[in-house]
Motif scaffolding. Structure first.
Motif, PDB file in Angstrom:
ATOM      1  N   ALA A  19      65.145  -4.203  -0.991  1.00 30.55           N
ATOM      2  CA  ALA A  19      63.681  -4.130  -0.928  1.00 30.55           C
ATOM      3  C   ALA A  19      63.123  -4.292   0.479  1.00 30.55           C
ATOM      4  CB  ALA A  19      63.073  -5.196  -1.847  1.00 30.55           C
ATOM      5  N   GLY A  20      63.956  -4.761   1.407  1.00 33.44           N
ATOM      6  CA  GLY A  20      63.482  -4.997   2.762  1.00 33.44           C
ATOM      7  C   GLY A  20      62.882  -6.393   2.910  1.00 33.44           C
ATOM      8  N   LEU A  21      62.840  -6.885   4.139  1.00 35.78           N
ATOM      9  CA  LEU A  21      62.289  -8.208   4.432  1.00 35.78           C
ATOM     10  C   LEU A  21      60.779  -8.123   4.658  1.00 35.78           C
ATOM     11  CD1 LEU A  21      64.918  -9.647   6.934  1.00 35.78           C
ATOM     12  CD2 LEU A  21      64.451 -10.528   4.643  1.00 35.78           C
ATOM     13  N   PRO A  22      60.004  -8.951   3.978  1.00 38.32           N
ATOM     14  CA  PRO A  22      58.562  -8.989   4.276  1.00 38.32           C
ATOM     15  C   PRO A  22      58.333  -9.666   5.624  1.00 38.32           C
ATOM     16  CG  PRO A  22      59.121 -10.670   2.655  1.00 38.32           C
ATOM     17  CD  PRO A  22      60.369  -9.871   2.880  1.00 38.32           C
ATOM     18  N   ILE A  23      57.524  -9.043   6.467  1.00 38.39           N
ATOM     19  CA  ILE A  23      57.246  -9.583   7.796  1.00 38.39           C
ATOM     20  C   ILE A  23      55.881 -10.275   7.828  1.00 38.39           C
ATOM     21  CG2 ILE A  23      57.047  -9.033  10.240  1.00 38.39           C
ATOM     22  CD1 ILE A  23      59.829  -8.603   9.026  1.00 38.39           C
TER      23      ILE A  23
ATOM     24  N   GLU B 228      50.930  -9.720   3.659  1.00 34.41           N
ATOM     25  CA  GLU B 228      50.482  -8.534   2.930  1.00 34.41           C
ATOM     26  C   GLU B 228      51.653  -7.686   2.427  1.00 34.41           C
ATOM     27  OE1 GLU B 228      47.266 -10.143   5.301  1.00 34.41           O
ATOM     28  OE2 GLU B 228      49.334  -9.576   5.822  1.00 34.41           O
ATOM     29  N   ASP B 229      52.839  -7.853   3.048  1.00 33.80           N
ATOM     30  CA  ASP B 229      54.019  -7.091   2.619  1.00 33.80           C
ATOM     31  C   ASP B 229      54.481  -7.490   1.221  1.00 33.80           C
ATOM     32  OD1 ASP B 229      53.939  -5.904   5.089  1.00 33.80           O
ATOM     33  OD2 ASP B 229      55.489  -7.193   5.962  1.00 33.80           O
ATOM     34  N   LEU B 230      54.042  -8.662   0.755  1.00 32.98           N
ATOM     35  CA  LEU B 230      54.476  -9.145  -0.560  1.00 32.98           C
ATOM     36  C   LEU B 230      53.964  -8.264  -1.701  1.00 32.98           C
ATOM     37  CD1 LEU B 230      53.965 -13.002  -0.108  1.00 32.98           C
ATOM     38  CD2 LEU B 230      56.120 -11.744  -0.078  1.00 32.98           C
ATOM     39  N   THR B 231      52.945  -7.473  -1.462  1.00 33.44           N
ATOM     40  CA  THR B 231      52.386  -6.629  -2.530  1.00 33.44           C
ATOM     41  C   THR B 231      53.389  -5.585  -3.019  1.00 33.44           C
ATOM     42  OG1 THR B 231      51.431  -5.125  -0.882  1.00 33.44           O
ATOM     43  CG2 THR B 231      50.031  -6.922  -1.685  1.00 33.44           C
ATOM     44  N   THR B 232      54.413  -5.315  -2.226  1.00 37.88           N
ATOM     45  CA  THR B 232      55.419  -4.308  -2.624  1.00 37.88           C
ATOM     46  C   THR B 232      56.687  -4.940  -3.170  1.00 37.88           C
ATOM     47  OG1 THR B 232      56.389  -4.240  -0.389  1.00 37.88           O
ATOM     48  CG2 THR B 232      54.537  -2.738  -0.847  1.00 37.88           C
TER      49      THR B 232
ATOM     50  N   LEU C 218      70.367 -17.912  -1.180  1.00 40.48           N
ATOM     51  CA  LEU C 218      68.944 -17.607  -1.066  1.00 40.48           C
ATOM     52  C   LEU C 218      68.550 -17.665   0.401  1.00 40.48           C
ATOM     53  CD1 LEU C 218      67.334 -19.586  -4.044  1.00 40.48           C
ATOM     54  CD2 LEU C 218      67.672 -17.107  -3.881  1.00 40.48           C
ATOM     55  N   ILE C 219      67.671 -16.763   0.801  1.00 36.37           N
ATOM     56  CA  ILE C 219      67.180 -16.692   2.178  1.00 36.37           C
ATOM     57  C   ILE C 219      65.660 -16.856   2.151  1.00 36.37           C
ATOM     58  CG2 ILE C 219      66.946 -15.226   4.225  1.00 36.37           C
ATOM     59  CD1 ILE C 219      69.478 -13.754   3.268  1.00 36.37           C
ATOM     60  N   SER C 220      65.135 -17.675   3.043  1.00 35.44           N
ATOM     61  CA  SER C 220      63.687 -17.871   3.092  1.00 35.44           C
ATOM     62  C   SER C 220      63.047 -16.859   4.035  1.00 35.44           C
ATOM     63  CB  SER C 220      63.348 -19.294   3.531  1.00 35.44           C
ATOM     64  OG  SER C 220      63.757 -19.533   4.858  1.00 35.44           O
ATOM     65  N   VAL C 221      61.835 -16.449   3.692  1.00 37.09           N
ATOM     66  CA  VAL C 221      61.091 -15.490   4.511  1.00 37.09           C
ATOM     67  C   VAL C 221      59.668 -16.011   4.716  1.00 37.09           C
ATOM     68  CG1 VAL C 221      62.443 -13.493   3.753  1.00 37.09           C
ATOM     69  CG2 VAL C 221      60.402 -14.173   2.450  1.00 37.09           C
ATOM     70  N   LEU C 222      58.985 -15.448   5.695  1.00 38.10           N
ATOM     71  CA  LEU C 222      57.593 -15.791   5.995  1.00 38.10           C
ATOM     72  C   LEU C 222      57.411 -17.286   6.261  1.00 38.10           C
ATOM     73  CD1 LEU C 222      55.829 -13.559   3.294  1.00 38.10           C
ATOM     74  CD2 LEU C 222      56.124 -13.055   5.731  1.00 38.10           C
ATOM     75  N   ASP C 223      58.422 -17.925   6.861  1.00 37.75           N
ATOM     76  CA  ASP C 223      58.351 -19.371   7.099  1.00 37.75           C
ATOM     77  C   ASP C 223      57.161 -19.764   7.965  1.00 37.75           C
ATOM     78  OD1 ASP C 223      60.567 -19.815   5.572  1.00 37.75           O
ATOM     79  OD2 ASP C 223      61.968 -20.013   7.247  1.00 37.75           O
ATOM     80  N   ASP C 224      56.784 -18.892   8.912  1.00 32.66           N
ATOM     81  CA  ASP C 224      55.666 -19.226   9.798  1.00 32.66           C
ATOM     82  C   ASP C 224      54.327 -19.275   9.066  1.00 32.66           C
ATOM     83  OD1 ASP C 224      57.369 -19.411  11.933  1.00 32.66           O
ATOM     84  OD2 ASP C 224      57.016 -17.365  12.637  1.00 32.66           O
ATOM     85  N   TYR C 225      54.294 -18.753   7.847  1.00 30.19           N
ATOM     86  CA  TYR C 225      53.055 -18.742   7.058  1.00 30.19           C
ATOM     87  C   TYR C 225      53.074 -19.797   5.940  1.00 30.19           C
ATOM     88  CZ  TYR C 225      52.478 -14.220   9.346  1.00 30.19           C
ATOM     89  OH  TYR C 225      52.368 -13.211  10.286  1.00 30.19           O
ATOM     90  N   MET C 226      54.147 -20.621   5.910  1.00 31.98           N
ATOM     91  CA  MET C 226      54.323 -21.584   4.810  1.00 31.98           C
ATOM     92  C   MET C 226      54.483 -22.998   5.360  1.00 31.98           C
ATOM     93  SD  MET C 226      54.284 -19.753   1.965  1.00 31.98           S
ATOM     94  CE  MET C 226      55.157 -20.716   0.748  1.00 31.98           C
ATOM     95  N   GLY C 227      53.530 -23.455   6.161  1.00 27.85           N
ATOM     96  CA  GLY C 227      53.678 -24.750   6.812  1.00 27.85           C
ATOM     97  C   GLY C 227      53.105 -25.935   6.068  1.00 27.85           C
TER      98      GLY C 227
END
Length: 301
Positions: A173-177, A180-184, A253-262
């Motif tokens: 599915a690709g990595l969300p950057i 807004e990428d989460l919508t896909t 499991l790999i975490s993504v969008l860490d900079d937005y989850m503080g």
């Protein structure tokens, strides 16, 4: 009589309005009570009672001193009770309320039970805001701020939510950057059993919440299915970091969008405020404060 005994004699005499009844309650003669209070007055340099052949009444100074003496004797009694209880074996029933994330702590509760086999434990899992006192709980473990003045609180630790998926899922599915990428992406959403509301993912940009229309793939009301399905590559999930420490370490499991989850969440144990805390409750509070999150490592910063 020593100083503490003299204070006790004074309080008893004031309550009984006489030395005879005070002596009876203390197991001494009326004259012993009278002499103790007289020596107390001499030491204080103040008259505590007006005396007549038939009765005694408090002087203004005596009335003020009486209230102080009551508090002193109550503190002594509390200290004696606390020490006696601390030396007794914790036993009896404990009713504990935990949030749904509390299922992660069962190994620790098993350890507590082995340490205190005479304590009967009743666990209630609920994400709703329970009334500790009215609903008869001995203690609750909860997140967020403590606002009930009737309760004592002790901080257990902190955690934060992270968005995770499996390596297989992200290869497909690709990595969300950006949020807004989460919508896909296929999202595995938690539903609170108590309210029926879907969990919102606490994404932030520059300190402000980011509202993203998530694409719901599956909904569930416990954490374990979220973790399992995410590991199997069926979607991404927003989970407490302390719940998936092993998976993050082994790479399943790999975490993504860490900079937005503080955003960090505080976990506390709360219990009804009281002068005397029972041995069973003290044992529980001390245990969870020391052990509950002992090996858990949060990404809070």
């Amino acid at each position: 009589m020593d100083s503490l005994g003299a204070l006790s004699a004074f309080v008893q005499a004031a309550d009984a309005s006489g030395f005879t009844e005070a002596g009876r309650k203390l197991g001494v003669s009326p004259s012993a009570v009278s002499k103790a209070i007289q020596r107390l007055e001499e030491r204080l340099g103040a008259q505590l009672f007006y005396r007549s052949t038939r009765s005694i009444t408090l002087t203004p100074e005596g009335a003020v001193f009486l209230e102080r003496c009551r508090r002193i004797l109550c503190e002594v009694e509390a200290a004696e009770t606390e020490l006696t209880q601390a030396q007794s074996v914790p036993k009896g029933k404990l009713r504990i309320s935990l949030p749904s994330v509390g299922i992660l702590f069962m190994p620790r509760f098993a350890e507590f039970k082995r340490l205190h086999p005479k304590i009967e434990i009743e666990l209630d899992f609920s994400d709703r805001l329970v009334d500790v006192i009215d609903e008869g709980f001995d203690a609750v473990i909860r997140t967020g701020e403590q606002s009930d003045s009737r309760l004592m609180a002790r901080k257990l630790g902190v955690y934060r939510k992270v968005i995770v998926g499996s390596p297989v899922y992200f290869r497909q599915a690709g990595l969300p950057i950006h949020p807004e990428d989460l919508t896909t992406h296929s999202c595995l959403i938690y539903r609170y059993p108590s309210t029926g509301k879907l969990d919102s993912w606490p994404l932030r940009r520059d300190g402000e919440l980011v509202d993203v229309a998530l694409t719901t793939s599956m909904v569930m009301n416990t954490l374990e299915p979220q973790i399992s399905l995410a590991e199997q590559g069926l979607g991404i999930a927003c989970l407490p970091d302390i719940a998936i420490q092993k998976q993050l370490e082994d790479g399943s499991l790999i975490s993504v969008l860490d900079d937005y989850m503080g955003t960090c969440t505080i976990l506390r144990v709360l219990w009804p405020s009281s002068r005397h805390i029972s041995p069973k409750l003290r044992a529980f509070v001390d245990f969870v404060a020391d052990k509950l999150l002992e090996t858990a490592t949060s990404r809070c910063r």
